[in-house]
Design a protein around this motif. Structure first.
Motif, PDB file in Angstrom:
ATOM      1  N   GLY A 145      -4.706 -11.709  -4.872  1.00  0.00           N
ATOM      2  CA  GLY A 145      -5.304 -10.213  -5.061  1.00  0.00           C
ATOM      3  C   GLY A 145      -4.934  -9.074  -4.119  1.00  0.00           C
ATOM      4  O   GLY A 145      -4.076  -9.419  -2.990  1.00  0.00           O
ATOM      5  N   THR A 146      -5.531  -7.995  -4.349  1.00  0.00           N
ATOM      6  CA  THR A 146      -4.948  -6.822  -3.491  1.00  0.00           C
ATOM      7  C   THR A 146      -6.523  -6.282  -2.703  1.00  0.00           C
ATOM      8  O   THR A 146      -6.186  -5.194  -2.011  1.00  0.00           O
ATOM      9  CB  THR A 146      -4.464  -5.803  -4.184  1.00  0.00           C
ATOM     10  OG1 THR A 146      -5.163  -5.375  -5.370  1.00  0.00           O
ATOM     11  CG2 THR A 146      -2.855  -6.162  -4.662  1.00  0.00           C
ATOM     12  N   GLN A 186      -1.589  -3.930   5.862  1.00  0.00           N
ATOM     13  CA  GLN A 186      -1.958  -5.286   5.975  1.00  0.00           C
ATOM     14  C   GLN A 186      -1.767  -6.180   4.799  1.00  0.00           C
ATOM     15  O   GLN A 186      -1.469  -7.151   4.687  1.00  0.00           O
ATOM     16  CB  GLN A 186      -3.294  -5.305   6.453  1.00  0.00           C
ATOM     17  CG  GLN A 186      -3.857  -6.732   6.875  1.00  0.00           C
ATOM     18  CD  GLN A 186      -5.220  -6.962   7.385  1.00  0.00           C
ATOM     19  OE1 GLN A 186      -6.226  -6.481   6.460  1.00  0.00           O
ATOM     20  NE2 GLN A 186      -5.589  -7.427   8.608  1.00  0.00           N
ATOM     21  N   ALA A 187      -2.190  -5.374   3.744  1.00  0.00           N
ATOM     22  CA  ALA A 187      -2.140  -6.048   2.106  1.00  0.00           C
ATOM     23  C   ALA A 187      -0.651  -6.137   1.922  1.00  0.00           C
ATOM     24  O   ALA A 187      -0.305  -7.395   1.493  1.00  0.00           O
ATOM     25  CB  ALA A 187      -2.784  -4.982   1.229  1.00  0.00           C
ATOM     26  N   ARG A 188       0.273  -5.260   2.072  1.00  0.00           N
ATOM     27  CA  ARG A 188       1.607  -5.591   1.947  1.00  0.00           C
ATOM     28  C   ARG A 188       2.238  -6.638   2.617  1.00  0.00           C
ATOM     29  O   ARG A 188       2.774  -7.479   2.196  1.00  0.00           O
ATOM     30  CB  ARG A 188       2.483  -4.385   2.239  1.00  0.00           C
ATOM     31  CG  ARG A 188       3.867  -4.373   1.673  1.00  0.00           C
ATOM     32  CD  ARG A 188       4.744  -3.262   2.102  1.00  0.00           C
ATOM     33  NE  ARG A 188       4.439  -3.210   3.837  1.00  0.00           N
ATOM     34  CZ  ARG A 188       4.285  -2.253   4.679  1.00  0.00           C
ATOM     35  NH1 ARG A 188       3.885  -0.955   4.068  1.00  0.00           N
ATOM     36  NH2 ARG A 188       3.767  -2.376   5.784  1.00  0.00           N
ATOM     37  N   ASP A 189       1.716  -6.747   4.074  1.00  0.00           N
ATOM     38  CA  ASP A 189       2.167  -7.778   4.838  1.00  0.00           C
ATOM     39  C   ASP A 189       1.970  -9.168   4.465  1.00  0.00           C
ATOM     40  O   ASP A 189       2.584 -10.153   4.279  1.00  0.00           O
ATOM     41  CB  ASP A 189       1.932  -7.489   6.338  1.00  0.00           C
ATOM     42  CG  ASP A 189       2.622  -6.456   6.802  1.00  0.00           C
ATOM     43  OD1 ASP A 189       3.699  -5.570   6.200  1.00  0.00           O
ATOM     44  OD2 ASP A 189       2.200  -5.928   8.115  1.00  0.00           O
ATOM     45  N   ALA A 190       0.610  -9.229   4.079  1.00  0.00           N
ATOM     46  CA  ALA A 190       0.088 -10.554   3.602  1.00  0.00           C
ATOM     47  C   ALA A 190       0.492 -11.072   2.470  1.00  0.00           C
ATOM     48  O   ALA A 190       1.113 -12.179   2.086  1.00  0.00           O
ATOM     49  CB  ALA A 190      -1.716 -10.394   3.667  1.00  0.00           C
ATOM     50  N   ILE A 191       0.695 -10.029   1.469  1.00  0.00           N
ATOM     51  CA  ILE A 191       1.093 -10.255   0.115  1.00  0.00           C
ATOM     52  C   ILE A 191       2.737 -10.737   0.008  1.00  0.00           C
ATOM     53  O   ILE A 191       3.150 -12.104  -0.612  1.00  0.00           O
ATOM     54  CB  ILE A 191       1.157  -9.270  -0.980  1.00  0.00           C
ATOM     55  CG1 ILE A 191      -0.504  -8.937  -1.400  1.00  0.00           C
ATOM     56  CG2 ILE A 191       1.861  -9.396  -2.016  1.00  0.00           C
ATOM     57  CD1 ILE A 191      -0.946  -7.734  -1.998  1.00  0.00           C
ATOM     58  N   THR A 192       3.586 -10.148   0.896  1.00  0.00           N
ATOM     59  CA  THR A 192       4.846 -10.645   1.206  1.00  0.00           C
ATOM     60  C   THR A 192       4.727 -12.071   1.520  1.00  0.00           C
ATOM     61  O   THR A 192       5.713 -12.767   1.245  1.00  0.00           O
ATOM     62  CB  THR A 192       5.578  -9.947   2.065  1.00  0.00           C
ATOM     63  OG1 THR A 192       5.448  -8.352   1.775  1.00  0.00           O
ATOM     64  CG2 THR A 192       7.074  -9.965   2.474  1.00  0.00           C
ATOM     65  N   GLU A 193       3.951 -12.016   2.912  1.00  0.00           N
ATOM     66  CA  GLU A 193       3.899 -13.606   3.511  1.00  0.00           C
ATOM     67  C   GLU A 193       3.672 -14.714   2.427  1.00  0.00           C
ATOM     68  O   GLU A 193       3.908 -15.841   2.553  1.00  0.00           O
ATOM     69  CB  GLU A 193       3.342 -13.535   4.855  1.00  0.00           C
ATOM     70  CG  GLU A 193       3.255 -14.906   5.468  1.00  0.00           C
ATOM     71  CD  GLU A 193       4.674 -14.918   6.191  1.00  0.00           C
ATOM     72  OE1 GLU A 193       5.484 -14.027   6.518  1.00  0.00           O
ATOM     73  OE2 GLU A 193       5.053 -16.121   6.415  1.00  0.00           O
ATOM     74  N   SER A 194       2.583 -14.354   1.548  1.00  0.00           N
ATOM     75  CA  SER A 194       2.091 -15.327   0.588  1.00  0.00           C
ATOM     76  C   SER A 194       3.378 -15.961  -0.519  1.00  0.00           C
ATOM     77  O   SER A 194       3.080 -17.065  -0.994  1.00  0.00           O
ATOM     78  CB  SER A 194       1.032 -14.805  -0.079  1.00  0.00           C
ATOM     79  OG  SER A 194       1.455 -13.935  -1.065  1.00  0.00           O
ATOM     80  N   LEU A 224       0.485   0.793  -6.167  1.00  0.00           N
ATOM     81  CA  LEU A 224       2.037   0.283  -6.809  1.00  0.00           C
ATOM     82  C   LEU A 224       3.088   0.361  -5.885  1.00  0.00           C
ATOM     83  O   LEU A 224       4.042  -0.156  -6.104  1.00  0.00           O
ATOM     84  CB  LEU A 224       2.142   0.717  -8.012  1.00  0.00           C
ATOM     85  CG  LEU A 224       1.198   0.395  -9.078  1.00  0.00           C
ATOM     86  CD1 LEU A 224       1.695   0.712 -10.590  1.00  0.00           C
ATOM     87  CD2 LEU A 224       1.050  -1.213  -9.311  1.00  0.00           C
ATOM     88  N   ASP A 225       2.639   1.203  -4.706  1.00  0.00           N
ATOM     89  CA  ASP A 225       3.993   1.747  -3.860  1.00  0.00           C
ATOM     90  C   ASP A 225       3.986   0.530  -2.953  1.00  0.00           C
ATOM     91  O   ASP A 225       5.187   0.253  -2.445  1.00  0.00           O
ATOM     92  CB  ASP A 225       3.478   2.939  -2.837  1.00  0.00           C
ATOM     93  CG  ASP A 225       3.564   4.138  -3.648  1.00  0.00           C
ATOM     94  OD1 ASP A 225       4.329   4.025  -4.997  1.00  0.00           O
ATOM     95  OD2 ASP A 225       2.926   5.125  -3.540  1.00  0.00           O
ATOM     96  N   ILE A 226       2.999  -0.351  -2.544  1.00  0.00           N
ATOM     97  CA  ILE A 226       3.318  -1.613  -1.761  1.00  0.00           C
ATOM     98  C   ILE A 226       3.574  -2.948  -2.737  1.00  0.00           C
ATOM     99  O   ILE A 226       4.120  -3.686  -1.980  1.00  0.00           O
ATOM    100  CB  ILE A 226       1.986  -1.852  -0.659  1.00  0.00           C
ATOM    101  CG1 ILE A 226       0.679  -2.090  -1.448  1.00  0.00           C
ATOM    102  CG2 ILE A 226       1.897  -0.560   0.285  1.00  0.00           C
ATOM    103  CD1 ILE A 226      -0.181  -2.862  -0.810  1.00  0.00           C
ATOM    104  N   ILE A 227       3.229  -2.664  -4.138  1.00  0.00           N
ATOM    105  CA  ILE A 227       3.492  -3.900  -4.689  1.00  0.00           C
ATOM    106  C   ILE A 227       4.454  -3.354  -5.912  1.00  0.00           C
ATOM    107  O   ILE A 227       3.953  -3.344  -7.081  1.00  0.00           O
ATOM    108  CB  ILE A 227       2.291  -4.868  -5.104  1.00  0.00           C
ATOM    109  CG1 ILE A 227       1.390  -3.934  -5.594  1.00  0.00           C
ATOM    110  CG2 ILE A 227       1.871  -5.813  -4.109  1.00  0.00           C
ATOM    111  CD1 ILE A 227      -0.071  -4.345  -6.488  1.00  0.00           C
TER     112      ILE A 227
END
Ligand SMILES: CC(=O)[C@@H](O)[C@H](O)COP(=O)(O)O
Length: 266
Positions: A25-26, A34-42, A66-69
């Motif tokens: 989730g976001t 922080q959301a972008r970095d965590a989602i990328t790492e996941s 949507l700019d970060i995902i």
């Protein structure tokens, strides 16, 4: 090709295939970075967004989630978080379809009350029927009741998503036996959604035979979200591999680990 990739097939949901079995989730992050970095790492390829709480372009003057995902990189899974009846959930999915240029894969959740965020299964069944008739591919958040899961599957939901425990509770899998009953009878993917607290919960879900795990709070509310995102990716992979490997039988008595043949008897 490794042994496990030979054994495994990609996760397939409504005809779309994915290499990652972790969906994230976001919400609840400190900020977009922080959301972008965590989602990328996941390593997640499917990312869910709460349509009623996120800016997906409805407010052009505010930062767009949507700019970060970017939808070019991720499969965006609009969800109906915050809906407490079928009518609102259906409208929310229709709004998402407009905002996302006809995208029809959605996560349906219709909640019973603010206190538990437990699914209202009557409203969920009603909304699922309407959405499927309207051409949506519906991944559905539901209770861990195997009969409800079977109904949702037979009406055409493309994935069944029973809770592990209450959303945001981090209590892990409270009823693994019910989850197993759902998994053993389903012919569509089953993904545990909600209640995962730490990596071992995600691994256990996969060891039970779940096709995937959807989580948010466990990463976003960890003190180090990016590190927890990595742990969740590894846990889902480890749990999947353990399930594919088929664990050893449980025994009541010990059995020596070292070889017994050729032993020199004193
Ligand atoms: C993000 C989402 O779609 C929710 O269903 C929920 O937030 C997931 O539950 P946890 O936050 O408990 O992981």
């Amino acid at each position: 090709m490794t042994e496990s990739t030979r054994l495994d097939a990609p996760l397939t949901i409504a005809g779309r295939t994915f290499n990652s079995r972790l969906l994230v989730g976001t919400g609840k992050y400190r900020d977009f970075d922080q959301a972008r970095d965590a989602i990328t790492e996941s390593g997640a390829e499917i990312v869910t967004v709460a349509v009623r709480r996120s800016n997906l372009g409805q407010n052009p003057d505010e930062p767009n989630l949507l700019d970060i995902i970017p939808p070019t990189r991720y499969t965006i899974l609009p969800n109906t978080a915050g809906c407490f009846n079928a009518r609102d959930a259906v409208r929310t999915c229709q709004l998402a379809r407009e905002l996302l240029d006809g995208h029809n894969l959605v996560k349906l959740e219709v909640l019973g009350d603010e206190h538990t965020l437990y699914p209202n299964v009557m409203e969920t069944l009603s909304a699922a029927r309407t959405l499927i008739d309207d051409g949506f591919d519906v991944m559905v958040y539901t209770s861990d009741d195997p009969i409800v899961a079977r109904e949702l599957e037979s009406m055409g939901c493309c994935a069944i998503m029973p809770l592990g425990s209450l959303i945001g509770s981090g209590q892990g899998l409270l009823n693994p036996h019910s989850l197993s009953l759902i998994i053993d009878h389903a012919r569509v993917p089953v993904l545990v959604d909600a209640g995962i607290g730490t990596a071992s919960d995600a691994a256990l879900a996969m060891e039970l035979g779940c096709d995937g795990v959807l989580l948010n709070s466990a990463i976003a509310h960890a003190r180090q979200p990016v590190v927890m995102a990595r742990a969740m990716r590894q846990a889902v992979e480890a749990g999947r591999n353990a399930w594919l490997a088929e664990r050893m039988p449980r025994r009541t008595l010990a059995r020596a680990s070292s070889p017994t043949e050729g032993r020199i008897n004193a």
